[in-house]
Design a protein around this motif. Structure first.
Motif, PDB file in Angstrom:
ATOM      1  N   LEU A   1       0.859  -1.177   0.000  1.00 29.74           N
ATOM      2  CA  LEU A   1       0.000   0.000   0.000  1.00 29.74           C
ATOM      3  C   LEU A   1       0.902   1.237   0.000  1.00 29.74           C
ATOM      4  O   LEU A   1       1.325   1.694   1.067  1.00 29.74           O
ATOM      5  CB  LEU A   1      -0.920   0.003   1.219  1.00 29.74           C
ATOM      6  CG  LEU A   1      -1.893  -1.179   1.333  1.00 29.74           C
ATOM      7  CD1 LEU A   1      -2.659  -1.121   2.647  1.00 29.74           C
ATOM      8  CD2 LEU A   1      -2.870  -1.197   0.148  1.00 29.74           C
ATOM      9  N   PRO A   2       1.217   1.789  -1.163  1.00 29.49           N
ATOM     10  CA  PRO A   2       2.178   2.886  -1.227  1.00 29.49           C
ATOM     11  C   PRO A   2       1.726   4.154  -0.522  1.00 29.49           C
ATOM     12  O   PRO A   2       2.549   4.980  -0.120  1.00 29.49           O
ATOM     13  CB  PRO A   2       2.343   3.119  -2.737  1.00 29.49           C
ATOM     14  CG  PRO A   2       1.084   2.586  -3.345  1.00 29.49           C
ATOM     15  CD  PRO A   2       0.683   1.427  -2.492  1.00 29.49           C
ATOM     16  N   LEU A   3       0.407   4.324  -0.351  1.00 25.13           N
ATOM     17  CA  LEU A   3      -0.122   5.528   0.297  1.00 25.13           C
ATOM     18  C   LEU A   3      -0.486   5.274   1.755  1.00 25.13           C
ATOM     19  O   LEU A   3      -1.223   6.052   2.366  1.00 25.13           O
ATOM     20  CB  LEU A   3      -1.345   6.028  -0.485  1.00 25.13           C
ATOM     21  CG  LEU A   3      -1.100   6.289  -1.983  1.00 25.13           C
ATOM     22  CD1 LEU A   3      -2.390   6.731  -2.661  1.00 25.13           C
ATOM     23  CD2 LEU A   3      -0.011   7.331  -2.181  1.00 25.13           C
ATOM     24  N   ALA A   4       0.052   4.205   2.322  1.00 24.30           N
ATOM     25  CA  ALA A   4      -0.253   3.835   3.710  1.00 24.30           C
ATOM     26  C   ALA A   4       0.034   4.946   4.711  1.00 24.30           C
ATOM     27  O   ALA A   4      -0.740   5.121   5.663  1.00 24.30           O
ATOM     28  CB  ALA A   4       0.507   2.563   4.091  1.00 24.30           C
ATOM     29  N   PRO A   5       1.113   5.740   4.567  1.00 18.28           N
ATOM     30  CA  PRO A   5       1.360   6.812   5.548  1.00 18.28           C
ATOM     31  C   PRO A   5       0.195   7.803   5.653  1.00 18.28           C
ATOM     32  O   PRO A   5      -0.134   8.265   6.751  1.00 18.28           O
ATOM     33  CB  PRO A   5       2.623   7.490   5.015  1.00 18.28           C
ATOM     34  CG  PRO A   5       3.337   6.411   4.276  1.00 18.28           C
ATOM     35  CD  PRO A   5       2.254   5.603   3.628  1.00 18.28           C
ATOM     36  N   LEU A   6      -0.423   8.133   4.518  1.00 16.76           N
ATOM     37  CA  LEU A   6      -1.563   9.054   4.555  1.00 16.76           C
ATOM     38  C   LEU A   6      -2.754   8.417   5.246  1.00 16.76           C
ATOM     39  O   LEU A   6      -3.431   9.057   6.059  1.00 16.76           O
ATOM     40  CB  LEU A   6      -1.942   9.470   3.135  1.00 16.76           C
ATOM     41  CG  LEU A   6      -3.154  10.402   3.013  1.00 16.76           C
ATOM     42  CD1 LEU A   6      -2.901  11.708   3.741  1.00 16.76           C
ATOM     43  CD2 LEU A   6      -3.492  10.648   1.534  1.00 16.76           C
ATOM     44  N   TRP A   7      -3.027   7.147   4.942  1.00 17.27           N
ATOM     45  CA  TRP A   7      -4.134   6.455   5.592  1.00 17.27           C
ATOM     46  C   TRP A   7      -3.868   6.265   7.083  1.00 17.27           C
ATOM     47  O   TRP A   7      -4.797   6.333   7.902  1.00 17.27           O
ATOM     48  CB  TRP A   7      -4.372   5.101   4.922  1.00 17.27           C
ATOM     49  CG  TRP A   7      -5.047   5.218   3.596  1.00 17.27           C
ATOM     50  CD1 TRP A   7      -4.490   5.123   2.359  1.00 17.27           C
ATOM     51  CD2 TRP A   7      -6.448   5.464   3.382  1.00 17.27           C
ATOM     52  NE1 TRP A   7      -5.435   5.292   1.381  1.00 17.27           N
ATOM     53  CE2 TRP A   7      -6.645   5.497   1.973  1.00 17.27           C
ATOM     54  CE3 TRP A   7      -7.538   5.648   4.218  1.00 17.27           C
ATOM     55  CZ2 TRP A   7      -7.902   5.723   1.407  1.00 17.27           C
ATOM     56  CZ3 TRP A   7      -8.791   5.861   3.653  1.00 17.27           C
ATOM     57  CH2 TRP A   7      -8.958   5.896   2.272  1.00 17.27           C
ATOM     58  N   GLU A   8      -2.629   6.027   7.434  1.00 14.85           N
ATOM     59  CA  GLU A   8      -2.267   5.899   8.853  1.00 14.85           C
ATOM     60  C   GLU A   8      -2.630   7.177   9.610  1.00 14.85           C
ATOM     61  O   GLU A   8      -3.215   7.135  10.697  1.00 14.85           O
ATOM     62  CB  GLU A   8      -0.761   5.621   8.966  1.00 14.85           C
ATOM     63  CG  GLU A   8      -0.279   5.396  10.385  1.00 14.85           C
ATOM     64  CD  GLU A   8      -0.313   3.950  10.807  1.00 14.85           C
ATOM     65  OE1 GLU A   8      -0.293   3.698  12.027  1.00 14.85           O
ATOM     66  OE2 GLU A   8      -0.362   3.074   9.929  1.00 14.85           O
ATOM     67  N   LEU A   9      -2.293   8.310   9.014  1.00 13.24           N
ATOM     68  CA  LEU A   9      -2.631   9.599   9.627  1.00 13.24           C
ATOM     69  C   LEU A   9      -4.135   9.787   9.671  1.00 13.24           C
ATOM     70  O   LEU A   9      -4.687  10.296  10.663  1.00 13.24           O
ATOM     71  CB  LEU A   9      -1.960  10.729   8.839  1.00 13.24           C
ATOM     72  CG  LEU A   9      -2.068  12.139   9.415  1.00 13.24           C
ATOM     73  CD1 LEU A   9      -1.410  12.211  10.785  1.00 13.24           C
ATOM     74  CD2 LEU A   9      -1.433  13.156   8.458  1.00 13.24           C
TER      75      LEU A   9
ATOM     76  N   ASP B   1       4.538   8.076  -6.215  1.00 15.16           N
ATOM     77  CA  ASP B   1       5.410   9.245  -6.085  1.00 15.16           C
ATOM     78  C   ASP B   1       4.692  10.452  -5.483  1.00 15.16           C
ATOM     79  O   ASP B   1       5.303  11.506  -5.291  1.00 15.16           O
ATOM     80  CB  ASP B   1       5.991   9.619  -7.450  1.00 15.16           C
ATOM     81  CG  ASP B   1       4.911  10.028  -8.447  1.00 15.16           C
ATOM     82  OD1 ASP B   1       3.813   9.426  -8.395  1.00 15.16           O
ATOM     83  OD2 ASP B   1       5.162  10.935  -9.251  1.00 15.16           O
ATOM     84  N   THR B   2       3.391  10.301  -5.170  1.00 11.40           N
ATOM     85  CA  THR B   2       2.635  11.431  -4.618  1.00 11.40           C
ATOM     86  C   THR B   2       2.601  11.436  -3.099  1.00 11.40           C
ATOM     87  O   THR B   2       2.130  12.401  -2.498  1.00 11.40           O
ATOM     88  CB  THR B   2       1.173  11.397  -5.118  1.00 11.40           C
ATOM     89  OG1 THR B   2       0.537  10.188  -4.649  1.00 11.40           O
ATOM     90  CG2 THR B   2       1.120  11.437  -6.634  1.00 11.40           C
ATOM     91  N   VAL B   3       3.083  10.376  -2.468  1.00 12.12           N
ATOM     92  CA  VAL B   3       2.897  10.250  -1.015  1.00 12.12           C
ATOM     93  C   VAL B   3       3.549  11.403  -0.250  1.00 12.12           C
ATOM     94  O   VAL B   3       2.989  11.904   0.731  1.00 12.12           O
ATOM     95  CB  VAL B   3       3.414   8.878  -0.513  1.00 12.12           C
ATOM     96  CG1 VAL B   3       4.913   8.737  -0.708  1.00 12.12           C
ATOM     97  CG2 VAL B   3       3.019   8.654   0.939  1.00 12.12           C
ATOM     98  N   GLY B   4       4.731  11.857  -0.698  1.00 13.04           N
ATOM     99  CA  GLY B   4       5.393  12.962  -0.012  1.00 13.04           C
ATOM    100  C   GLY B   4       4.597  14.242  -0.092  1.00 13.04           C
ATOM    101  O   GLY B   4       4.400  14.943   0.921  1.00 13.04           O
ATOM    102  N   LYS B   5       4.125  14.568  -1.292  1.00 11.18           N
ATOM    103  CA  LYS B   5       3.337  15.786  -1.478  1.00 11.18           C
ATOM    104  C   LYS B   5       2.010  15.711  -0.716  1.00 11.18           C
ATOM    105  O   LYS B   5       1.534  16.710  -0.171  1.00 11.18           O
ATOM    106  CB  LYS B   5       3.067  16.005  -2.968  1.00 11.18           C
ATOM    107  CG  LYS B   5       4.301  16.372  -3.780  1.00 11.18           C
ATOM    108  CD  LYS B   5       4.729  17.799  -3.466  1.00 11.18           C
ATOM    109  CE  LYS B   5       5.809  18.293  -4.427  1.00 11.18           C
ATOM    110  NZ  LYS B   5       5.310  18.465  -5.796  1.00 11.18           N
ATOM    111  N   LEU B   6       1.405  14.528  -0.710  1.00  8.84           N
ATOM    112  CA  LEU B   6       0.151  14.355   0.016  1.00  8.84           C
ATOM    113  C   LEU B   6       0.340  14.543   1.518  1.00  8.84           C
ATOM    114  O   LEU B   6      -0.492  15.166   2.190  1.00  8.84           O
ATOM    115  CB  LEU B   6      -0.435  12.975  -0.277  1.00  8.84           C
ATOM    116  CG  LEU B   6      -0.956  12.751  -1.698  1.00  8.84           C
ATOM    117  CD1 LEU B   6      -1.245  11.273  -1.941  1.00  8.84           C
ATOM    118  CD2 LEU B   6      -2.213  13.579  -1.950  1.00  8.84           C
TER     119      LEU B   6
END
Length: 392
Positions: free
Chosen positions: A113-121, A376-381
């Motif tokens: 899940l590449p966007l897991a950090p955003l979902w974690e938050l 590649d969007t996870v940082g910007k998100l």
């Protein structure tokens, strides 16, 4: 004068009673001890434990459902028959009555899940962590794929099977996720299917309030969509008959939010599924999208009025003709993109038909999720998460 034998005998007879009395008294005193005072002694055997009376309330600690999976998959159960039968018997209403209802987030993925950090938050920002459950359907061929998921995603994978586009496997995975979520927690009320390229557009609290007040499922149902006949006849011109006539065939987004009642309908269905699980003919394989046809067709036939005919997951199809929506990359991500997507309105079925329906025309449901966002969007998100995405 010395005593005579007669006088000695008389003296002996006179002292004999005293000796007898002395002997008997001494024996009684030695052999019969005083009785013990029972009231000051404790019995050797422990008394039985006290039982709870009607006036006493036992102290109970709140318990939460354990992480999935609640069902041991049978390798020989190729059609998940046992799983679906078991899940079809659950209470279609959240229980116990009066307890807080929950949202089930079902992630359907073939990898990490590449966007897991955003979902974690997203999940950790809420103060009430007992209002949601997470389920992950991942490719079982991934070695130790549970180790790829950390934080709120730890130990959330269900027994899964391989999935591949243009086959019934994606729709089957959706049904599998629904079944496990139904069995796992009787308080799961709304079931949202999420892809690994999905992002939330609002905070969890906003999403929860929006969904939990609804008595209807949010699922796109399109009747007059181009290419419908090609999809319908992908298994053969008459393969869907008699269960599904062409006039009842529907198209819609794969990503829906279903009520608990509709989730039980899906896992209980074998009649309509018997047609959609058939493989498409090789020459028609690129017109085969069971994951976009099965659920819209089923719920349109079973309970059309119980559905809001729209998906709450935004996608950008502008300029796309290859069956894949636009993928957003890091250079496109910023506050303006999130605000623009939030300002969009879902499409409610075939607008020219449902536009005459007041209940539909007056709706203004917000998009709650959006896709597709590249890894590649996870940082910007994350840079705009607190101030934009998760701020309502």
């Amino acid at each position: 004068m010395s005593p005579t034998p007669l006088s000695l005998l008389c003296a002996l007879l006179l002292t004999l009673p005293l000796a007898i009395v002395f002997t008997v008294t001494t024996d009684i005193t030695i052999t019969i001890p005083p009785l013990p005072t029972v009231r000051h002694q404790h019995p050797i055997i422990k008394p039985p434990r006290k039982t709870t009376t009607h006036s006493q309330k036992p102290i109970t600690k709140p318990t939460f459902p354990p992480p999935p999976p609640p069902f041991v998959d049978n390798d020989n159960d190729n059609d998940d028959t046992s799983l679906f039968q078991l899940a079809s018997r659950v209470n279609p209403n959240p229980s116990p009555t009066g307890a807080p209802k929950k949202l089930a987030f079902m992630f359907l993925t073939t990898g990490p899940l590449p966007l897991a950090p955003l979902w974690e938050l997203y999940f950790n920002r809420t103060k009430r962590h007992n209002l949601y459950n997470i389920y992950i359907h991942a490719d079982p061929n991934l070695k130790q794929h549970d180790l790829r998921y950390q934080g709120v995603f730890t130990n959330r994978t269900i027994p899964s099977k391989p999935t591949r586009r243009h086959t019934p496997s994606l729709a089957a995975a959706h049904k599998r996720l629904l079944a496990h979520a139904l069995l796992h927690d009787p308080l799961n009320y709304m079931f949202a299917l999420v892809s690994p390229t999905c992002i939330p557009l609002h905070s969890f609290d906003f999403t929860y309030k929006t969904l939990i007040k609804s008595s209807k499922s949010f699922i796109e149902i399109l009747e007059n969509e181009g290419g419908a006949w090609g999809r319908y006849a992908a298994r053969g011109d008459t393969a869907m008959l008699p269960e599904v006539e062409f006039g009842k065939f529907r198209i819609g987004s794969q990503f829906s939010v279903l009520t608990r009642q509709h989730a039980t309908v899906a896992v209980n269905d074998t009649r309509i599924w018997s047609k959609f699980k058939l493989p498409c003919l090789q020459e028609n394989v690129y017109r085969c999208y069971p994951e976009e046809n099965y659920f819209p067709t089923l719920l349109s036939m079973v309970d059309r009025v119980g559905c809001v005919p729209a998906t709450l997951t935004f996608v950008d199809w502008k300029g796309r003709h290859d069956g894949h929506p636009h993928t957003f990359h890091g250079s496109e991500v910023g506050p303006e993109l999130i605000r623009t997507i939030r300002g969009r309105r879902p499409r409610y079925g075939d607008e020219e038909i449902n536009g005459s329906d007041v209940s539909v025309r007056k709706r203004g449901d917000p998009f709650l999720f959006a896709r597709k966002f590249g890894s590649d969007t996870v940082g910007k998100l994350m840079d705009i998460a607190n101030d934009v995405i998760l701020r309502d």
